[in-house]
Scaffold this motif. Structure first.
Motif, short mmCIF file in Angstrom:
data_model
loop_
_atom_site.label_atom_id
_atom_site.label_comp_id
_atom_site.label_asym_id
_atom_site.label_seq_id
_atom_site.Cartn_x
_atom_site.Cartn_y
_atom_site.Cartn_z
N LYS A 64 -7.88 1.66 -2.27
CA LYS A 64 -6.62 1.39 -1.59
C LYS A 64 -6.09 2.63 -0.86
O LYS A 64 -5.55 2.53 0.23
CB LYS A 64 -5.57 0.89 -2.60
CG LYS A 64 -5.83 -0.54 -3.03
CD LYS A 64 -4.73 -1.10 -3.86
CE LYS A 64 -4.97 -2.59 -4.12
NZ LYS A 64 -4.02 -3.19 -5.01
N ARG A 85 -3.38 1.28 4.06
CA ARG A 85 -2.68 2.44 3.52
C ARG A 85 -2.22 3.35 4.67
O ARG A 85 -1.12 3.87 4.66
CB ARG A 85 -3.61 3.20 2.56
CG ARG A 85 -3.14 4.57 2.13
CD ARG A 85 -2.00 4.50 1.16
NE ARG A 85 -1.63 5.83 0.71
CZ ARG A 85 -0.63 6.09 -0.09
NH1 ARG A 85 0.12 5.11 -0.55
NH2 ARG A 85 -0.36 7.31 -0.46
N LEU A 91 1.73 0.82 -4.82
CA LEU A 91 0.52 1.14 -5.58
C LEU A 91 0.89 1.46 -7.03
O LEU A 91 0.21 1.04 -7.97
CB LEU A 91 -0.21 2.34 -4.96
CG LEU A 91 -0.88 2.08 -3.61
CD1 LEU A 91 -1.54 3.35 -3.09
CD2 LEU A 91 -1.92 0.97 -3.71
N SER A 133 -7.76 2.96 2.47
CA SER A 133 -7.88 1.77 3.30
C SER A 133 -7.06 1.87 4.60
O SER A 133 -6.15 2.69 4.72
CB SER A 133 -7.43 0.54 2.50
OG SER A 133 -6.03 0.56 2.43
N TYR A 167 0.80 -1.22 0.00
CA TYR A 167 0.00 0.00 0.00
C TYR A 167 0.84 1.27 0.00
O TYR A 167 0.29 2.36 0.09
CB TYR A 167 -0.97 0.00 1.19
CG TYR A 167 -2.10 -0.99 1.01
CD1 TYR A 167 -3.33 -0.57 0.51
CD2 TYR A 167 -1.92 -2.33 1.28
CE1 TYR A 167 -4.36 -1.48 0.31
CE2 TYR A 167 -2.93 -3.25 1.08
CZ TYR A 167 -4.16 -2.81 0.60
OH TYR A 167 -5.18 -3.70 0.39
#
Lengths: 197, 261
Positions: free
Chosen positions: B251, B257, B116, B254, B111
């Motif tokens: 994401k 993250r 990413l 989240s 993350y």
């Protein structure tokens, strides 16, 4: 969660059926760590590195998928053995091509038992390049629709995946995209060349 | 030639769904009807073109699977089999610490901005921009540099294109990729934005998505322009990258993250 175990017949049936079943079956084959290691070891022992090994495994998967969908895999060898043969063939072929263009030593042709010889249609980079350009001219949305259709997704699934309001709208969009593709091809100056090969 | 006139029959014939009697008639007609024969040839070539897309999608999917395999953390927890309570508690605390450590490692591996970006970014494949008429192509030297991963040479080449030149948008799109590979994020952003402004169907949406990824790579996911573009793409049902943008949005918001940050 335990991964589903597939027999060879189930793998072939799922890939031939297309849609989500195909993807699940391909993932199951992909997840076979032993097979990946075998391919990687073969490539490593023949002048390649780890990245080459992974690339060959991926390219082999692509050929396997296509051969199964097109009915060229006749089940005379286990699916994974067949995939391994494809990967070997592709790598040796790549080495042979390199040998012609560089100082790499000439690579002997790998001899496989007849039943393991994969049917592989090797397309020239030039032809592949033209086909890819034609595809790009079509636009992403139409590409997605036609790819899903080619993989036997139903119009319901296409509508759901791509956000059409109904299967009928998806069907109309598929038709429009397909006609557009044929028009793009027809109007391309290199098509005569492609058709004549 | 009117493609639509023969499309339905050609499709039935090619897919093997045409009834036998019609099939025989169709084959007889092929011998005399040039337009029908040409449409059949076009249709078959079209199938090859679509197959290229299918292969590219599978290739991209496998790259994702490979990335996920590399990122998967070893989640083994040692068994605790000790009798006194304080030892059990200490062992439990250790397990929590170990799991916590793994969580932090895992979240930062999956993350972080780098993860990413790596999970979403795809280098344009050589086969998508090379063509049979390569030598006549004004962008060819840049394509060769990209293909050889000579990012600086590609960047220098594509930078020379001026807005009044033909294929400027395309040059800006590939300039963005070359600059992105070199970590020249401001230049990459400028290039993708220039491409977007040209509003060419073939490149506009791809440039928007890659502009977003440039912000991610640069660690600028709090930037207002990034947020605005992300919202625009994820809320646009017709956008080719809507699903990717939704996943990226998920994401970024989240729990993992937040740990990764």
């Amino acid at each position: 969660m335990k991964k589903p175990d597939f027999t060879d017949e189930q793998l072939v049936a799922a890939i031939s059926a297309g849609g989500q079943a195909r993807e699940t079956a391909l993932k199951a084959i992909y997840d076979d760590g032993d097979l990946k290691r075998m391919v990687a070891a073969f490539v490593r022992n023949h002048q390649g590195n780890a990245t080459d090994g992974q690339d060959m495994f991926h390219e082999g998967m692509i050929v396997l998928d296509r051969n199964i969908r097109e009915g060229k895999f006749r089940g005379e060898a286990p699916v994974k053995g067949y995939l391994y043969s494809i990967c070997r063939f592709l790598w040796m072929n790549q080495l042979r091509k390199q040998a012609h263009t560089s100082s790499v030593a000439e690579v002997p042709i790998a001899h496989e038992p007849d039943h393991l010889t994969p049917e592989i249609a090797l397309m020239t980079e030039e032809r592949k390049g033209v086909l890819n350009r034609l595809l790009k001219e079509l636009g992403e949305r139409c590409q997605q629709i036609l790819e899903l259709w080619k993989l036997s997704y139903s119009m319901e699934e296409i509508a759901e995946t791509l956000g059409f309001s109904s299967p009928d709208m998806a069907r109309k969009a598929k038709y429009r995209c397909h006609v557009s593709l044929l028009e793009i091809i027809r109007n391309n100056p290199h098509v005569e060349q492609l058709l004549s090969r | 030639m009117d493609v639509e006139r023969y499309m339905e029959r050609v499709e039935q014939y090619t897919l093997g769904t045409m009834p036998p009697a019609e099939r025989a008639a169709f084959e007889a007609e092929l011998a005399t009807n040039t337009e029908l024969r040409d449409t059949l040839d076009l249709y078959r070539l079209g199938q090859e073109v679509i197959e290229q897309g299918v292969e590219a999608s599978l290739r991209s999917k496998m790259q994702g699977w490979a990335a996920a395999e590399t990122a998967a953390p070893p989640m083994t927890v040692s068994r605790v089999n000790l009798r006194p309570m304080w030892i059990r508690l200490a062992a439990a605390a250790s397990v929590v610490l170990v799991l916590g450590w793994f969580s932090v490692q895992w979240s930062s591996r999956n993350y972080s901005n780098e993860a990413l970006f790596a999970g979403q970014y795809a280098t344009p494949e050589a086969s998508t921009f090379r063509s049979g008429t390569a030598m006549e192509n004004p962008l060819e030297p840049g394509f060769i540099a990209l293909e050889d991963k000579q990012w600086k040479a590609a960047e220098d080449f594509f930078k020379k294109f001026s807005p009044d030149q033909e294929r400027y948008a395309e040059a800006q799109y590939y300039l963005g990729h070359a600059a992105l590979q070199l970590g020249h994020y401001d230049l990459a952003k400028d290039a993708f934005q220039s491409c977007i402004r040209k509003n060419e169907v073939k490149f506009s949406e791809k440039a928007q998505w890659n502009l977003l990824l440039t912000y991610v790579a640069a660690g600028e996911t709090d930037d207002a322009d990034f947020r605005q573009l992300l919202d625009a793409i994820r809320n646009d049902q017709g956008h080719s990258y809507q699903r990717e943008a939704q996943a990226l949005y998920g994401k970024l918001g989240s729990f993992w993250r937040r740990i990764a940050e």
